[in-house]
Design an enzyme around this catalytic site. Structure first.
Site, PDB file in Angstrom:
ATOM      1  N   HIS A  88       0.623  -1.152  -0.048  1.00 25.21           N
ATOM      2  CA  HIS A  88      -0.082   0.406   0.163  1.00 25.21           C
ATOM      3  C   HIS A  88       0.372   1.353   0.051  1.00 25.21           C
ATOM      4  CE1 HIS A  88      -3.714   2.059   0.382  1.00 25.21           C
ATOM      5  NE2 HIS A  88      -2.860   3.306   0.671  1.00 25.21           N
ATOM      6  N   TYR A 108       4.254   0.452  -3.278  1.00 25.22           N
ATOM      7  CA  TYR A 108       4.010   0.419  -4.208  1.00 25.22           C
ATOM      8  C   TYR A 108       5.019  -0.497  -4.711  1.00 25.22           C
ATOM      9  CZ  TYR A 108       0.490   4.140  -4.396  1.00 25.22           C
ATOM     10  OH  TYR A 108      -0.952   4.937  -4.181  1.00 25.22           O
ATOM     11  N   HIS A 164     -10.638   1.396  -0.285  1.00 26.59           N
ATOM     12  CA  HIS A 164     -11.520   1.050   0.785  1.00 26.59           C
ATOM     13  C   HIS A 164     -11.960  -0.809   1.012  1.00 26.59           C
ATOM     14  CE1 HIS A 164     -10.925   2.971   5.054  1.00 26.59           C
ATOM     15  NE2 HIS A 164     -10.390   2.875   4.533  1.00 26.59           N
ATOM     16  N   ASN A 165     -11.490  -1.200   0.398  1.00 26.67           N
ATOM     17  CA  ASN A 165     -12.071  -2.482  -0.097  1.00 26.67           C
ATOM     18  C   ASN A 165     -12.024  -3.732   1.387  1.00 26.67           C
ATOM     19  OD1 ASN A 165     -12.555  -1.860  -2.398  1.00 26.67           O
ATOM     20  ND2 ASN A 165     -10.179  -3.364  -3.363  1.00 26.67           N
ATOM     21  N   GLU A 174      -4.159   3.421  13.095  1.00 22.70           N
ATOM     22  CA  GLU A 174      -4.273   4.056  12.143  1.00 22.70           C
ATOM     23  C   GLU A 174      -6.410   5.215  11.578  1.00 22.70           C
ATOM     24  OE1 GLU A 174      -5.242   1.594   8.379  1.00 22.70           O
ATOM     25  OE2 GLU A 174      -2.598   1.689   8.150  1.00 22.70           O
TER      26      GLU A 174
END
Lengths: 726, 225, 80
Positions: free
Chosen positions: A44, A47, A90-91, A307
Site C-alpha cells: 500500500h 507500491y 477501502h475494499n 490508523e
C-alpha cells in the site's frame, strides 16, 4: 523483544526484505522499527509491485499542476482556479465492517483533498458487490451505502455520482472506491514536502487510539499477556470531527503559516512523517510522549502504527505556533507540537527520555524494495458467437430483462440516501452521463464521472484498460465538458500470480494508450492488490474517475429527451459487437469472447465533434452508448424524460440483436431539433464522421418499427422494481 | 433587513443560507456558537447540517449552547426566527417550537425534491405565497418525521400554525406523498405567535433555476418589508 | 423470564458520540466527569423456564442480530 523469523513474517515481510532492513540499518531493528518498516514497505505504501508499471502512465500536460506522488492531483481550470482530486479504495475494511469501512473511506479521501488546500465540492464512488443472491450481499450493500451517505451527508459535501455493480466475482471481496473533488486557488496549494530545519511538527485532529493497527498487530497481540484487550480494532469514522478539522485547516491555510501538511492515512504517524521528511530530504524527530492518546498505556509501536482517523501532521513556519493553536482551539481540535525537522535525515523517535527508534528516512522511502514481478500476456480470446441461437428471442423481452436486472435498474434507492444538493452548486445530479458541479460564485463548472468495466478487462486487459478511459472521456463529453484529467483506482488480485500481474500490466498499457492519445493524463491514483481470497481473485477492475471543464455554463446538457418530434441520430458506426455484452450476460449468462475494439482515432474525432455540437447549442440531449448498447441507451433517454422514440430498423440488417444490443465503442445518441439538423449533419460530414439518422422522438411510447412498442410508464415501472423488491 | 445565521460546529448549510439571504438583499452576519451576544437582527436563521454530528439526538447539544440562550431571549421578544432542517430540530430541542422530529419512517436518510403545500399564508414568512400553492422543495434529512401530542396538534390546526404539508404534484395530502412519516404530513410549523418557523425542507436550495427552481425565493422576499 | 442486554462499543473502539456528549457535559460544568461511553439497551421477555436454554438463545440473538461483534461488546443480565 527478540525478532525472529515468525515475527518478521507476521509483519508481512519476506526474509530477503528483512536482510535488506538489517543491511540498511547496519544492525537488527527493534520491534518498533520492524513495525515501521513493515508499514512503509508494504504494498500500500511502497507500491513495490506496481511502481515499475505505473511509470508508463502519462502524467503531464498543460492542464496539470501536480501529478501523482502528492496527496492528490491538481489541474488548472483557468483564472487562478484549480481542481484537486483523487480516488482511493477501502475494499477490505468495508467487507469486514461495511458501514465504518465505507465511511472511513470517504473520510480518508476527503482529507487527501483538503490537505492540499482545497475545499471539497463533490464526492463520487464506485462500489462493486457480489451476486445479489449471495447471502452477504444485501447487508454489505446496505452498510456501504449508509456509510458513504452517513459520512458525506454529515460533513456536508454532496455525493453526486457513482456506479454500483453486482457480480459474483466480488462475492468474497467487495470494492468500495471513493473519490473526492475539491476547489482551490491556484496560488494557494499546499504540498507535503517539508522545508527548513528546526521547524515545529504539529499533530492536529482526533486522539490516537488502537484503531486498525496494521497487519502487524496480530503479532503484537501474541506477545502481550492481555491480548484480548488489545485486539486490533476497526477504524470508526467521525465525520463531525473531520468537518471541524477541515474548517480549521482551511482557516489556517488562508495565510502563510503552513510549510507543509500531510494527512495521517494508512500507517498513520509513520507514513505521514516519513513522507514529509523524505520529500524534503531532511530528518524528523518526534517526541511520542506528546502524542494525544485515547487509551492509557499506548506503546510507541501502537502510536506509530495506529490508523485512527481524522488526524493531520503540519510543519509550521517559525513563530506561527500560537496563531495556529488559536484556530484549532476555536474549532475544538487537539493541537500539539510533537517534534521538529532535523538535518540528519533520520526518523528519530523519543519516548520517556529514551531514543526508542532511529531509522534513516531513505531506508523507509527511496530504498524500499521494488519488484519486477513475472507477468504473462493474455491472448485475445477467439470469436465464438453463434448468432443463430438469438433468433428465437424477442427484442422487447430482452430489453425488459436487462432494464429490470440489478445492474441496470434505477438506482435512486441508493442515491436518495446521499445529500446531492448541499453547497447548492450541483447543477446535475447522479443518473446522467456525468454530474455537473458549478465552481462556487462563477459561471464555469466541472463535470465528473467514475467508470469501470471489469468484464472487458477480464476478457482482454489491454482492450479493457483502453476502453474504460474512453468510456469515462465519453461521459464527460456527453455533458458538454472538455475532459481534462483522470484519477485511477486499480483494483486487482494477487500480484504474485503472473496472470494477475499480467492483467495489471496490460490494463495499464491500455490506460496509457488512451490517456496519451486523448491528452487525458493521470494525475493521481491508488493501487489495491490482493483483492481475493483462497486463490480466488477478483476480475481486474480499474476504476477511472475523470474531471472535465465547462467554461461557461448556460444550459446543462444531459441524456433526457426534451421534445416531441426531434430527430435522433447516432454518431459513430454500429457494427454489432455482441461478445462481452450486457445482452449476452443477462440473457444467456454467456461470458466468453472478446471485448469491443477501440479505435482511438474515431474516439477522439467523434468526441470532439459532439462537444462542438453541444457548445454550439445544436442538440437537446446527448447520451453515450455504452453497456447495453443502443436500445438500453434509448430506453434510458426515455425513462427520465417521459418522452418516447420511434426508431427505424436499419436497412442493412445483419441481426437485429447485434444492432440494438451491440456494444461498439465511440458512439453517441443525439436528439436534434429538425431546424438544426442540416447544421449538425454538415458539421459531421465536413469532419468525415459517420452518423445515422435512426428515427424521431414522440410521446409516451418507445417503438421499434415492426418489432416492438412499449409504454414509457411501464418502462419506468420495470426499471424501478428491482431495488424496491430486494 | 438584518439577518443573522447561527453557526454550530457541524452546521453545513450555513453558507447556502447566507448566499440565499444575500441574494435576496438581506444584510447578513454569521455568528459562531461560542459568542454570547447577538448582533441586532430582524431575522435569525438556524441553518441545516449536523450540529455536533447529530450525536445523542439531532439538535440536542446545540440546544444547550451559549448562543442559543440569546436566541431564546430575542425570539420571546418577537424577533423572527427561521429554523431549517437541523435548525428545526434545534428549535424543538430548545422548546421554542413544540413537537419532536423522529427518525424517518424508512429508517434511511432521504434526499429528494418533494412537493409541499402552503397551508396558511397569513404570517410574515409566507405572505407572498398563495394558500394551497404547491412548491417543489428539496429535503435532506434522517430525522424529519414530525410528531407531537394530540393537544398540540389540535392547537396547530385551530390556530393555523401549520406552515407546510407534504403532498403530491396534484396537491393530494396522503400517505403516499408523505416522505418521512410525519404526523398529518406536516413539513413545517409556527409557534403560537407566528414569529418562529421551523421546517424540514430547504428553501435556500431553491433560489436558482440552474440548480433547481425558484420556489424558495418567496419565503425570503416575504420577510423583506 | 426477563433479561436485559447492554451493548457497548468495544473498549478500544472510538466512540464519537460518547466523546461529544462528554465534552458538552463538561462544558455544562460537570467537572469531575472522567469518561462516557454510550451504548444500546434491550429488554427481552421469554416464555420458557429453562434459564440455561433461554440464556443460550439470547446469546444467539446477540450474535446473530443485535450485536455487531466487530465493534461491539454485550452483557446479558437476568432481571426477573
Amino acid at each position: 523483544m527478540e525478532i525472529n523469523e515468525k515475527l518478521v513474517k507476521k509483519h508481512g515481510l519476506s526474509l530477503e526484505e528483512y536482510s535488506s532492513i538489517k543491511r540498511l540499518l547496519g544492525r537488527d531493528p527493534n520491534f518498533l522499527e520492524l513495525g515501521i518498516f513493515s508499514a512503509m514497505w508494504n504494498e500500500h505504501c511502497s507500491y513495490k509491485s506496481s511502481r515499475k508499471h505505473l511509470k508508463i502512465l502519462p502524467t503531464k500536460g498543460k492542464q496539470v499542476i501536480q501529478g501523482p506522488g502528492e496527496n492528490a492531483g491538481v489541474i488548472d481550470i483557468g483564472d487562478n482556479d484549480a481542481i484537486i482530486f483523487k480516488i482511493e479504495s477501502h475494499n477490505h475494511p468495508s467487507y469486514i465492517e461495511p458501514y465504518q469501512g465505507a465511511a472511513t473511506g470517504v473520510g480518508g479521501i476527503l482529507r487527501d483533498v483538503f490537505t492540499m488546500g482545497a475545499r471539497p465540492i463533490a464526492l463520487l464512488n464506485s462500489i462493486h458487490f457480489g451476486s445479489p443472491k449471495h447471502f452477504k450481499t444485501k447487508s454489505l450493500l446496505n452498510g456501504v451505502v449508509s456509510g458513504i451517505g452517513g459520512y458525506g451527508n454529515c460533513i456536508g459535501i454532496p455525493t453526486v455520482a457513482g456506479e454500483t455493480k453486482f457480480n459474483s466475482t466480488y462475492n468474497e471481496n467487495i470494492l468500495v472506491n471513493a473519490m473526492a473533488v475539491g476547489h482551490a486557488k491556484k496560488d494557494k496549494i499546499f504540498y507535503s514536502k517539508a522545508k527548513g530545519i528546526n521547524k515545529s511538527v504539529v499533530y492536529v485532529g482526533s486522539k490516537t487510539g488502537r484503531d486498525g493497527i496494521h497487519g502487524a498487530s496480530m503479532a503484537s497481540a501474541e506477545f502481550d499477556e492481555n491480548s484480548e484487550d488489545k485486539k486490533p480494532t476497526v477504524q470508526v469514522g467521525d465525520p463531525f470531527t473531520e468537518k471541524l478539522l477541515m474548517e480549521a485547516c482551511l482557516e489556517l491555510m488562508k495565510d502563510n503559516s503552513v510549510i507543509s501538511i500531510q494527512d495521517m492515512g494508512a500507517a498513520g504517524l509513520t507514513s505521514s512523517s516519513v513522507e514529509m521528511a523524505s520529500k524534503g530530504e531532511l530528518g524528523i524527530e518526534l517526541n511520542l510522549d506528546k502524542v494525544p492518546c485515547r487509551e492509557d498505556n499506548m506503546s510507541p509501536y501502537e502510536m506509530m502504527l495506529s490508523e485512527s482517523q481524522e488526524r493531520m501532521l503540519i510543519i509550521l513556519e517559525d513563530g506561527k505556533e500560537n496563531h495556529a493553536r488559536k484556530i484549532f482551539e476555536k474549532w475544538d481540535i487537539d493541537f500539539v507540537i510533537i517534534g521538529k525537522t532535523t538535518k540528519d535525515n533520520n526518523l528519530l523517535l523519543r519516548y520517556k527520555n529514551e531514543i526508542v527508534g532511529k531509522i534513516p528516512i531513505e531506508a523507509l522511502a527511496s530504498k524500499a524494495p521494488i519488484y519486477d514481478r513475472k507477468w504473462t500476456k493474455k491472448k485475445l480470446p477467439k470469436k465464438k458467437i453463434n448468432s443463430k441461437k438469438l433468433n428465437k428471442l424477442n427484442l422487447k423481452d430482452a430489453m425488459i430483462k436487462i432494464l429490470s436486472s440489478p445492474n441496470h435498474s434505477n438506482k435512486s434507492w441508493i442515491t436518495d440516501q446521499y445529500d446531492q444538493m448541499v453547497m447548492c452548486d450541483t447543477i446535475q445530479k447522479s443518473g446522467s452521463n456525468a454530474a455537473i458541479i458549478r465552481v462556487h460564485g462563477k459561471e464555469k463548472a466541472i463535470a465528473v464521472s467514475v467508470d469501470s468495466s471489469a468484464n472487458y478487462c477480464k476478457a482482454h486487459p489491454l482492450t479493457g484498460g483502453k476502453q474504460i478511459v474512453c468510456e469515462n472521456w465519453r461521459n464527460l463529453i456527453s455533458v458538454g465538458s472538455k475532459p481534462l484529467a483522470i484519477t485511477n483506482c486499480l483494483n486487482f488480485g494477487n500480484p504474485e500470480n503472473p496472470e494477475i500481474m499480467g492483467e495489471f500490466a496490460e490494463c495499464l498499457i491500455g490506460i496509457k494508450e488512451s490517456c496519451e492519445f486523448l491528452n487525458y493524463p493521470v494525475v493521481s491514483g491508488n493501487v489495491s492488490f490482493y483483492n481475493g481470497t483462497n486463490n480466488k481473485n477478483i476480475w481486474p477492475t480499474p476504476v477511472i474517475g475523470g474531471v472535465g471543464l465547462i467554461d461557461k455554463l448556460t444550459k446543462p446538457m444531459n441524456h433526457l429527451f426534451k421534445k416531441d418530434n426531434s430527430t435522433i441520430i447516432i454518431v459513430g458506426k454500429t457494427f454489432g459487437h455482441l461478445e462481452q455484452s450486457v445482452f449476452l450476460e443477462e440473457i444467456y449468462s454467456d461470458l466468453d469472447g472478446q471485448p469491443p475494439e477501440i479505435n482511438l482515432n474515431n474516439e477522439k474525432n467523434n468526441g470532439e465533434i459532439v462537444l462542438d455540437i453541444i457548445k454550439n447549442n445544436l442538440v437537446y440531449a446527448v447520451h453515450d452508448i455504452s453497456q447495453g448498447g443502443l436500445l438500453v441507451a434509448l430506453a434510458e433517454m426515455c425513462i427520465g424524460s417521459k418522452l418516447g422514440a420511434n426508431i427505424r430498423k436499419p436497412k442493412k440488417l445483419g441481426n437485429i440483436f447485434e444492432y440494438f444490443f451491440g456494444e461498439d465503442q465511440s458512439r453517441y445518441i443525439l436528439e436534434v431539433d429538425k431546424k438544426n439538423l442540416t447544421k449538425v449533419e454538415k458539421l459531421l460530414e465536413n469532419n468525415n464522421i459517420f452518423y445515422e439518422d435512426i428515427g424521431y422522438t414522440q410521446r409516451e411510447k418507445l417503438e421499434i418499427e415492426k418489432e416492438m412498442t412499449v409504454d414509457i410508464k411501464d418502462l419506468c415501472e420495470i426499471n424501478n422494481q428491482w431495488y424496491k423488491n430486494y | 433587513m438584518n439577518s443573522t445565521v447561527i453557526v454550530f460546529p457541524g452546521s453545513n448549510c450555513d453558507r447556502d443560507i447566507a448566499v440565499a439571504l444575500e441574494k435576496m438583499q438581506f444584510k447578513n452576519k454569521m455568528i459562531w456558537h461560542k459568542e454570547t451576544k447577538l448582533p441586532k437582527s430582524d431575522l435569525i436563521v438556524i441553518p441545516g447540517g449536523f450540529s455536533y454530528g447529530d450525536y445523542l439526538r439531532s439538535g440536542a447539544i446545540a440546544g444547550k449552547s451559549l448562543i442559543i440562550n440569546e436566541v431564546i431571549k430575542v425570539a420571546n421578544q418577537g424577533c423572527l426566527v427561521l429554523g431549517i432542517c437541523n435548525g428545526f430540530q434545534i428549535l424543538t430541542e430548545t422548546g421554542l417550537l413544540k413537537g419532536v422530529l423522529l427518525r424517518n419512517k424508512n429508517l434511511k436518510f432521504i434526499n429528494k425534491d418533494v412537493n409541499i403545500k402552503v397551508i396558511d399564508n397569513n404570517n410574515k414568512f409566507l405572505k407572498k405565497y398563495k394558500n394551497n400553492q404547491i412548491l417543489k422543495i428539496n429535503i435532506a434529512h434522517n430525522e424529519g418525521n414530525f410528531f407531537t401530542n394530540k393537544d398540540h396538534l389540535k392547537e396547530l390546526n385551530e390556530k393555523k400554525l401549520i406552515a407546510f404539508k407534504y403532498c403530491d404534484e396534484n396537491g393530494e395530502i396522503n400517505e403516499d406523498s408523505n416522505p418521512n412519516g410525519s404526523i398529518d404530513n406536516i413539513a413545517g410549523i409556527f409557534n403560537s405567535k407566528k414569529n418562529i418557523l421551523g421546517m424540514m425542507p430547504h428553501p435556500e436550495r431553491m433560489i436558482d433555476n440552474l440548480v433547481s427552481n425558484t420556489d424558495g425565493t418567496n419565503l425570503f422576499s416575504s420577510l423583506l418589508n | 423470564m426477563k433479561f436485559s442486554i447492554t451493548i457497548t462499543l468495544k473498549k478500544d473502539v472510538l466512540d464519537p458520540q460518547g466523546k461529544v456528549v462528554q465534552n458538552t457535559l463538561q462544558n455544562l460544568n460537570f467537572k469531575n466527569l472522567k469518561n462516557i461511553r454510550q451504548g444500546k439497551y434491550f429488554e427481552i421477555e421469554v416464555n420458557n423456564d429453562d434459564q440455561k436454554d433461554v440464556e443460550k438463545k439470547i446469546d444467539e440473538m446477540c450474535k446473530k442480530l443485535l450485536v455487531n461483534l466487530i465493534i461491539e461488546d454485550y452483557k446479558i443480565n437476568k432481571i426477573s
